[in-house]
Motif scaffolding. Structure first.
Motif, PDB file in Angstrom:
ATOM      1  N   VAL A  84       1.080   2.507 -23.355  1.00  0.00           N
ATOM      2  CA  VAL A  84       0.609   3.226 -22.170  1.00  0.00           C
ATOM      3  C   VAL A  84       1.518   2.895 -20.996  1.00  0.00           C
ATOM      4  CG1 VAL A  84      -1.315   3.556 -20.567  1.00  0.00           C
ATOM      5  CG2 VAL A  84      -1.771   3.186 -22.999  1.00  0.00           C
ATOM      6  N   GLU A  85       2.004   3.942 -20.354  1.00  0.00           N
ATOM      7  CA  GLU A  85       2.828   3.772 -19.152  1.00  0.00           C
ATOM      8  C   GLU A  85       2.044   4.260 -17.944  1.00  0.00           C
ATOM      9  OE1 GLU A  85       6.922   4.972 -19.420  1.00  0.00           O
ATOM     10  OE2 GLU A  85       6.814   4.913 -21.598  1.00  0.00           O
ATOM     11  N   VAL A  86       2.365   3.667 -16.791  1.00  0.00           N
ATOM     12  CA  VAL A  86       1.692   4.033 -15.548  1.00  0.00           C
ATOM     13  C   VAL A  86       2.748   4.441 -14.529  1.00  0.00           C
ATOM     14  CG1 VAL A  86       0.281   3.165 -13.636  1.00  0.00           C
ATOM     15  CG2 VAL A  86      -0.308   2.582 -15.980  1.00  0.00           C
ATOM     16  N   ILE A  87       2.484   5.541 -13.841  1.00  0.00           N
ATOM     17  CA  ILE A  87       3.402   6.073 -12.836  1.00  0.00           C
ATOM     18  C   ILE A  87       3.042   5.523 -11.460  1.00  0.00           C
ATOM     19  CG2 ILE A  87       4.134   8.174 -11.649  1.00  0.00           C
ATOM     20  CD1 ILE A  87       3.580   9.672 -14.256  1.00  0.00           C
ATOM     21  N   ASP A  88       4.057   5.058 -10.770  1.00  0.00           N
ATOM     22  CA  ASP A  88       3.908   4.602  -9.389  1.00  0.00           C
ATOM     23  C   ASP A  88       3.726   5.828  -8.505  1.00  0.00           C
ATOM     24  OD1 ASP A  88       3.977   3.209  -7.004  1.00  0.00           O
ATOM     25  OD2 ASP A  88       6.134   2.881  -7.041  1.00  0.00           O
ATOM     26  N   GLU A  89       2.609   5.928  -7.836  1.00  0.00           N
ATOM     27  CA  GLU A  89       2.341   7.075  -6.961  1.00  0.00           C
ATOM     28  C   GLU A  89       3.054   6.921  -5.625  1.00  0.00           C
ATOM     29  OE1 GLU A  89       0.698   9.904  -7.473  1.00  0.00           O
ATOM     30  OE2 GLU A  89       0.032   9.411  -9.493  1.00  0.00           O
ATOM     31  N   ASN A  90       3.326   8.042  -5.013  1.00  0.00           N
ATOM     32  CA  ASN A  90       3.959   8.058  -3.696  1.00  0.00           C
ATOM     33  C   ASN A  90       2.869   7.845  -2.643  1.00  0.00           C
ATOM     34  OD1 ASN A  90       5.813   8.372  -1.674  1.00  0.00           O
ATOM     35  ND2 ASN A  90       5.959  10.583  -1.849  1.00  0.00           N
ATOM     36  N   THR A 124       8.317   1.885  -3.368  1.00  0.00           N
ATOM     37  CA  THR A 124       9.492   1.343  -4.047  1.00  0.00           C
ATOM     38  C   THR A 124      10.089   2.403  -4.967  1.00  0.00           C
ATOM     39  OG1 THR A 124       8.109   0.481  -5.816  1.00  0.00           O
ATOM     40  CG2 THR A 124       8.632  -1.035  -4.014  1.00  0.00           C
ATOM     41  N   GLY A 125      11.277   2.126  -5.469  1.00  0.00           N
ATOM     42  CA  GLY A 125      11.924   3.038  -6.401  1.00  0.00           C
ATOM     43  C   GLY A 125      12.191   4.378  -5.774  1.00  0.00           C
ATOM     44  N   ARG A 126      12.120   5.430  -6.584  1.00  0.00           N
ATOM     45  CA  ARG A 126      12.441   6.765  -6.056  1.00  0.00           C
ATOM     46  C   ARG A 126      11.446   7.212  -4.990  1.00  0.00           C
ATOM     47  NH1 ARG A 126      12.021  11.392 -10.512  1.00  0.00           N
ATOM     48  NH2 ARG A 126      12.043  12.698  -8.661  1.00  0.00           N
ATOM     49  N   LEU A 130      15.178   7.652   0.518  1.00  0.00           N
ATOM     50  CA  LEU A 130      15.110   8.620   1.614  1.00  0.00           C
ATOM     51  C   LEU A 130      16.379   9.449   1.752  1.00  0.00           C
ATOM     52  CD1 LEU A 130      13.482   6.405   4.388  1.00  0.00           C
ATOM     53  CD2 LEU A 130      12.365   7.917   2.751  1.00  0.00           C
ATOM     54  N   THR A 131      16.166  10.709   2.122  1.00  0.00           N
ATOM     55  CA  THR A 131      17.261  11.568   2.573  1.00  0.00           C
ATOM     56  C   THR A 131      16.843  12.145   3.920  1.00  0.00           C
ATOM     57  OG1 THR A 131      16.358  13.432   1.330  1.00  0.00           O
ATOM     58  CG2 THR A 131      18.134  12.199   0.288  1.00  0.00           C
ATOM     59  N   TYR A 132      17.845  12.470   4.737  1.00  0.00           N
ATOM     60  CA  TYR A 132      17.593  12.946   6.099  1.00  0.00           C
ATOM     61  C   TYR A 132      18.009  14.401   6.229  1.00  0.00           C
ATOM     62  CZ  TYR A 132      17.148   7.979   7.100  1.00  0.00           C
ATOM     63  OH  TYR A 132      16.737   6.663   7.091  1.00  0.00           O
ATOM     64  N   ASP A 175      11.738  10.753  -2.196  1.00  0.00           N
ATOM     65  CA  ASP A 175      11.907  11.462  -3.459  1.00  0.00           C
ATOM     66  C   ASP A 175      10.671  11.223  -4.327  1.00  0.00           C
ATOM     67  OD1 ASP A 175      13.224  13.048  -5.284  1.00  0.00           O
ATOM     68  OD2 ASP A 175      14.268  11.375  -6.238  1.00  0.00           O
ATOM     69  N   GLY A 176       9.512  11.309  -3.688  1.00  0.00           N
ATOM     70  CA  GLY A 176       8.259  10.884  -4.298  1.00  0.00           C
ATOM     71  C   GLY A 176       7.734  11.721  -5.434  1.00  0.00           C
ATOM     72  N   ILE A 177       6.910  11.044  -6.228  1.00  0.00           N
ATOM     73  CA  ILE A 177       6.171  11.663  -7.332  1.00  0.00           C
ATOM     74  C   ILE A 177       4.690  11.496  -7.020  1.00  0.00           C
ATOM     75  CG2 ILE A 177       5.709  11.540  -9.797  1.00  0.00           C
ATOM     76  CD1 ILE A 177       8.360  10.097 -10.116  1.00  0.00           C
ATOM     77  N   PRO A 178       3.830  12.453  -7.139  1.00  0.00           N
ATOM     78  CA  PRO A 178       4.121  13.795  -7.609  1.00  0.00           C
ATOM     79  C   PRO A 178       4.641  14.705  -6.505  1.00  0.00           C
ATOM     80  CG  PRO A 178       1.769  13.566  -7.273  1.00  0.00           C
ATOM     81  CD  PRO A 178       2.393  12.229  -6.956  1.00  0.00           C
TER      82      PRO A 178
END
Length: 193
Positions: A84-90, A124-126, A130-132, A175-178
């Motif tokens: 089982v994998e868990v996604i880091d939420e934005n 953290t992570g993606r 940040l992009t401007y 660059d967040g998910i979802p």
């Protein structure tokens, strides 16, 4: 089994995966090993695995063993691994140290650097990458380096010509998910004589 990744915000009692064996008699399902932190519960008759409690991102991915045992003879069983994998939420939007800045730009300068903008994102992570960009560049009079956050003039300005002040709205986007999140800053640029 590799079920679809779960969100770190997955509620307790959410179905994770349905494990099954093909067997001629009744079987009993159990988590044999690997779920040391007690995140999962399995229905002994159906093999459906659910979350037992809130998930902590740092404990995943998690691998555990599910056992199907013959209901009348415990010596007859088979096991399978479940990953089982868990996604880091934005969780957080980018934030500028100030939502309003005032900068001065001398007239008759060629295209030049005005200010370096910096936003912070507590993800953290993606999700924290940040992009401007610019929402309104007043034609193409201003531009921003999407990686460094440096705001530039793209034109030569004359103090004697209107306008002598520009409001440039800059954003930082993760660059967040979802979904991606944005923070904003208004830069007031005053042309000086």
């Amino acid at each position: 089994y590799r079920p679809a990744p779960l969100s770190e915000r997955t509620a307790p009692d959410t179905i994770v995966v349905h494990t099954r064996v093909w067997y001629h008699g009744p079987v009993s399902y159990s988590v044999a090993s690997g779920d040391d932190k007690g995140y999962f519960i399995i229905d002994s008759s159906s093999g459906v695995i659910r979350t037992r409690k809130n998930l902590k991102l740092e404990d995943f991915p998690a691998n555990f063993i599910v056992r199907a045992t013959d209901s009348s003879d415990a010596a007859i069983f088979n096991e399978v691994e479940v990953k089982v994998e868990v996604i880091d939420e934005n969780d957080f939007p980018p934030v500028f140290s100030s939502s309003l800045l005032e900068e001065r730009l001398a007239e008759n300068l060629p295209a030049t650097q005005i200010v370096q903008l910096k936003a912070q994102d507590n993800d953290t992570g993606r999700n924290g990458f940040l992009t401007y960009g610019i929402l309104n560049g007043h034609g193409l009079k201003f531009r921003i380096n999407e990686t460094t956050g440096i705001l530039y003039s793209n034109a030569t300005f004359d103090y004697e010509e209107e306008p002598t002040e520009y409001q440039v709205v800059v954003y930082a986007e993760d660059d967040g998910i979802p979904e991606k999140k944005r923070g904003y800053c208004t830069v007031v640029i005053k042309i000086t004589d």
